[in-house]
Every structure is written in C-alpha cells, then in structure tokens.
Design a protein around this motif. Structure first.
Motif: not given
Length: 167
Positions: A96-120
């Motif tokens: 459905l999206v016309d334009k992707k904002i890839p930075g959101f997912g990339e940074i979310f995963r980085m923050l999740s890794y470093t601040e919360d859930i590690g390699s999961a």
C-alpha cells in the motif's frame, strides 16, 4: 534548512489513527494500542480512529484503507511485524505504501538491539512509509517495542515528518 529549523515547525493539529493487529487482544487488553493513544494525546495529537483487527491480510488492508481515507496525518500500527506465518502486517503495508521510510526500521532495530532485546532484534520487520499524505508506522505489538518506537523515533520527528509530507 537546518535540522533545528525543520523540527521547529508546529502543527495546529495532528490527526492520527491507531490500528492494533492481533488475534487475541481486545479493547480491554490492548496495552500497546493504549500506549500509542496516550503518547499521541500527551503530545497534543487527536486520535480520530482506533481499530483492532485479526492478523488476516484482508482485514488489515481494509482497516488501513478505511483509516487513511479519513484524511489523517499519521497511522500507527502495532502487531504482525514478526516472522511467524501469521505475521502479515508488513506484506500488506508494503503493498500500500507510495514511499518507504527505511530509516525507521533500521534505527528501531538498532535501538532494540542496544537498549532492549539484543540479537532478537533481527526478527523485527518494523517499517514505515507514506500512503498518499499519511505517514504510516508499523511496529511490533509488545508494549516495550511500542514505547521505544514512540519515545525515541516517532514522537520526536512527528511534526517534521508531517511537514515534509505536506510540502
């Protein structure tokens, strides 16, 4: 224009929709959906639409189209972003999206890794994009993931994103 100037834009109002994708949650048990609503209201946004749908592609697509048709600025989706067979939110959103904002997912995963859930964090398929004039954010259904996404990424950039979409 500097980042500071971009972020200085103020919105008269921010119209939002919230969609929870879950086979088990209802209005009483949807902690993540309520967390999104609370964060939006805390920042002066109006929540115009709130829905809970099953993790079924047709239901998700119909809900997204219905909410976006209400001329909202931002649609926040939680749930269905994992890799289990039932997790189909991202496939629907990507169609459905016309334009992707890839930075959101990339940074979310980085923050999740470093601040919360590690390699999961590699299991998350959180993503964002634009449908017409509506920003769409898809995040995991856990309240910890929602809190991280809202507090560290979405709320700090919300006015900037809406301004850019409406230029």
């Amino acid at each position: 224009m500097s980042v500071k100037e971009h972020k200085s834009h103020k919105l008269d109002q921010c119209q939002c929709g919230v969609l929870t994708v879950s086979d088990t949650r209802d209005v009483k048990t949807d902690k993540s959906g309520q967390l999104i609503i609370d964060r939006l209201k805390d920042h002066g946004c109006n929540v115009e639409s709130y829905m809970i749908v099953k993790d079924e592609a047709v239901e998700i697509e119909l809900a997204i189209k219905e909410i976006v048709s209400q001329s909202i600025d931002v649609l926040l989706i939680n749930g269905g972003t994992g890799i289990a067979e039932r997790d189909v939110t991202i496939e629907v959103v990507n169609r459905l999206v016309d334009k992707k904002i890839p930075g959101f997912g990339e940074i979310f995963r980085m923050l999740s890794y470093t601040e919360d859930i590690g390699s999961a964090a590699i299991l998350s398929r959180a993503s964002a994009g634009v449908i017409g004039k509506t920003a769409v954010f898809s995040m995991p259904g856990s309240s910890g993931a929602v809190q991280l996404a809202m507090d560290k990424l979405i709320i700090p950039e919300l006015t900037h994103i809406i301004h850019e979409i409406n230029k």
